[in-house]
Design a protein around this motif. Structure first.
Motif, PDB file in Angstrom:
ATOM      1  N   GLN A 140       0.824  -1.206   0.000  1.00  0.00           N
ATOM      2  CA  GLN A 140       0.000   0.000   0.000  1.00  0.00           C
ATOM      3  C   GLN A 140       0.865   1.266   0.000  1.00  0.00           C
ATOM      4  OE1 GLN A 140      -2.808  -1.055   2.942  1.00  0.00           O
ATOM      5  NE2 GLN A 140      -4.182   0.646   2.523  1.00  0.00           N
ATOM      6  N   VAL A 141       1.891   1.275   0.858  1.00  0.00           N
ATOM      7  CA  VAL A 141       2.781   2.440   0.954  1.00  0.00           C
ATOM      8  C   VAL A 141       3.491   2.662  -0.381  1.00  0.00           C
ATOM      9  CG1 VAL A 141       4.922   3.277   2.048  1.00  0.00           C
ATOM     10  CG2 VAL A 141       3.103   2.290   3.461  1.00  0.00           C
ATOM     11  N   MET A 142       3.959   1.561  -0.986  1.00  0.00           N
ATOM     12  CA  MET A 142       4.707   1.678  -2.244  1.00  0.00           C
ATOM     13  C   MET A 142       3.795   2.090  -3.399  1.00  0.00           C
ATOM     14  SD  MET A 142       7.460   1.196  -0.915  1.00  0.00           S
ATOM     15  CE  MET A 142       7.786   0.576   0.711  1.00  0.00           C
ATOM     16  N   ALA A 143       2.562   1.553  -3.406  1.00  0.00           N
ATOM     17  CA  ALA A 143       1.606   1.943  -4.446  1.00  0.00           C
ATOM     18  C   ALA A 143       1.380   3.457  -4.352  1.00  0.00           C
ATOM     19  CB  ALA A 143       0.287   1.189  -4.267  1.00  0.00           C
ATOM     20  N   ASN A 144       1.201   3.951  -3.128  1.00  0.00           N
ATOM     21  CA  ASN A 144       0.964   5.386  -2.945  1.00  0.00           C
ATOM     22  C   ASN A 144       2.162   6.208  -3.412  1.00  0.00           C
ATOM     23  OD1 ASN A 144      -1.473   4.636  -1.893  1.00  0.00           O
ATOM     24  ND2 ASN A 144      -0.933   5.038   0.234  1.00  0.00           N
ATOM     25  N   ALA A 145       3.371   5.694  -3.149  1.00  0.00           N
ATOM     26  CA  ALA A 145       4.577   6.408  -3.581  1.00  0.00           C
ATOM     27  C   ALA A 145       4.636   6.488  -5.107  1.00  0.00           C
ATOM     28  CB  ALA A 145       5.824   5.728  -3.026  1.00  0.00           C
ATOM     29  N   LEU A 146       3.959   5.543  -5.768  1.00  0.00           N
ATOM     30  CA  LEU A 146       3.916   5.541  -7.239  1.00  0.00           C
ATOM     31  C   LEU A 146       2.660   6.219  -7.766  1.00  0.00           C
ATOM     32  CD1 LEU A 146       5.158   1.877  -7.819  1.00  0.00           C
ATOM     33  CD2 LEU A 146       6.422   3.970  -8.351  1.00  0.00           C
ATOM     34  N   GLY A 147       1.907   6.851  -6.855  1.00  0.00           N
ATOM     35  CA  GLY A 147       0.699   7.555  -7.261  1.00  0.00           C
ATOM     36  C   GLY A 147      -0.447   6.627  -7.601  1.00  0.00           C
ATOM     37  N   LEU A 148      -0.417   5.421  -7.018  1.00  0.00           N
ATOM     38  CA  LEU A 148      -1.442   4.424  -7.346  1.00  0.00           C
ATOM     39  C   LEU A 148      -2.162   3.959  -6.088  1.00  0.00           C
ATOM     40  CD1 LEU A 148       0.798   2.165  -9.581  1.00  0.00           C
ATOM     41  CD2 LEU A 148      -1.146   3.497 -10.409  1.00  0.00           C
ATOM     42  N   ASP A 149      -3.324   3.361  -6.304  1.00  0.00           N
ATOM     43  CA  ASP A 149      -4.037   2.709  -5.232  1.00  0.00           C
ATOM     44  C   ASP A 149      -3.580   1.250  -5.206  1.00  0.00           C
ATOM     45  OD1 ASP A 149      -6.495   3.165  -3.435  1.00  0.00           O
ATOM     46  OD2 ASP A 149      -6.812   1.198  -4.358  1.00  0.00           O
ATOM     47  N   VAL A 150      -3.634   0.614  -4.029  1.00  0.00           N
ATOM     48  CA  VAL A 150      -3.149  -0.760  -3.928  1.00  0.00           C
ATOM     49  C   VAL A 150      -3.921  -1.715  -4.860  1.00  0.00           C
ATOM     50  CG1 VAL A 150      -4.573  -1.528  -1.964  1.00  0.00           C
ATOM     51  CG2 VAL A 150      -2.280  -2.441  -2.273  1.00  0.00           C
ATOM     52  N   ALA A 151      -5.185  -1.406  -5.107  1.00  0.00           N
ATOM     53  CA  ALA A 151      -5.973  -2.268  -6.002  1.00  0.00           C
ATOM     54  C   ALA A 151      -5.608  -2.038  -7.467  1.00  0.00           C
ATOM     55  CB  ALA A 151      -7.462  -2.028  -5.783  1.00  0.00           C
ATOM     56  N   ASP A 152      -5.072  -0.843  -7.792  1.00  0.00           N
ATOM     57  CA  ASP A 152      -4.739  -0.522  -9.189  1.00  0.00           C
ATOM     58  C   ASP A 152      -3.363  -1.021  -9.595  1.00  0.00           C
ATOM     59  OD1 ASP A 152      -7.104   0.828  -9.264  1.00  0.00           O
ATOM     60  OD2 ASP A 152      -6.187   2.761  -8.740  1.00  0.00           O
TER      61      ASP A 152
END
Ligand code: ADP
Length: 264
Positions: A140-152
């Protein structure tokens, strides 16, 4: 058949109060009705409200027996009995994927590996709940760092594309800095995602090795929805890894099955 008659119109409940989401499974001896709600700051009230809603939705005012499991299980005053996550996850995974001999569950803030016998009984297990690396929180943290949601993140192809890209830090906070550094160096999102999956799969495979996993491996918990991560885990373990669309409900389904046994 006798059971069905005795338990006619009875409903039992399994509640998995997780760190990320509350999962509720209603069971009438034949079918499951599964519901999920992201955890709030007040899980006790939230679980009670969700339970009332799902029971009413199926035309019930009360349950014959309620088994609670998960991280927040001891904070649910309305459950008949609380049971450990290991016990309930093994049972639920055994129901969803009966052929599994190992269960790997990656949830919001922990990861566990459970070896089960051919009756779904727990033989050995190991759990990491001390560190976010290798858990859903990490993803989740890494997805956010990439501007993404964990589901995306799962819809983006993980592909190193010849770029040398690794996440070396074992710490979620430092790994996030590494990801931000890679983004700023112009490394593609696809390559960073591939490195993230490798990092998580390595972590989980090293943990699972301690219980000598057997094939096939059932992958459960919210993170099991990520197909590329499942394939990476398969590669790291060297074992087939299977999952089910209901895998996030393994804990609540297992709890509901125990509730059914107890209510009979
Ligand atoms: P818990 O039991 O601790 O609440 P869950 O088994 O419900 O945990 O899993 C929650 C985790 O699943 C979240 O931290 C998130 O990272 C991950 N997750 C949720 N949806 C998805 C998805 N579509 N793809 C991959 N991971 C997901």
């Amino acid at each position: 058949e006798t059971d069905r008659w005795f338990m006619k119109d009875k409903i039992v409940v399994g509640i998995d109060a997780g760190s990320s989401a509350i999962k509720i499974s209603l069971y009438d001896g034949e079918t499951f009705e599964n519901s999920l709600s992201p955890s709030s700051w007040n899980p006790k009230e939230q679980a009670a409200g969700l339970l009332e809603t799902v029971l009413a939705g199926q035309g019930h005012t009360q349950a014959a027996y309620i088994v609670g499991t998960g991280y927040g299980r001891l904070n649910l005053p309305f459950v008949t009995k609380a049971m450990t996550e290991i016990t309930c996850h093994a049972r639920g995974a055994g129901y969803l994927l009966p052929e599994a001999r190992t269960v790997i569950d990656i949830g919001g803030q922990d990861a566990k590996a459970i070896r089960v016998d051919d009756c779904g009984k727990v033989q050995d297990f190991i759990m990491n709940d001390k560190c976010a690396a290798g858990t859903g929180r990490f993803l989740q943290v890494m997805a956010n760092a990439l501007g993404l949601d964990v589901a995306d993140i799962g819809s983006i192809e993980a592909d190193a594309g010849g770029q040398v890209c690794t996440i070396n830090s074992m710490c979620t906070v430092f790994a996030e800095s590494e990801v931000i550094g890679l983004v700023n160096r112009g490394v593609s999102r696809e390559a960073i995602i591939a490195a993230l999956y490798t990092s998580i799969a390595n972590r989980v495979a090293v943990m699972a090795a301690a219980i000598q996993p057997l094939a096939p491996v059932a992958f459960t918990g919210g993170v099991a929805q990520n197909r590329a991560l499942r394939l990476q885990l398969e590669a790291r373990l060297g074992l087939p890894v299977i999952t089910s669309a209901q895998a996030i409900f393994a804990g609540s389904i297992g709890a509901a099955l125990y509730a059914w046994d107890a209510a009979r």
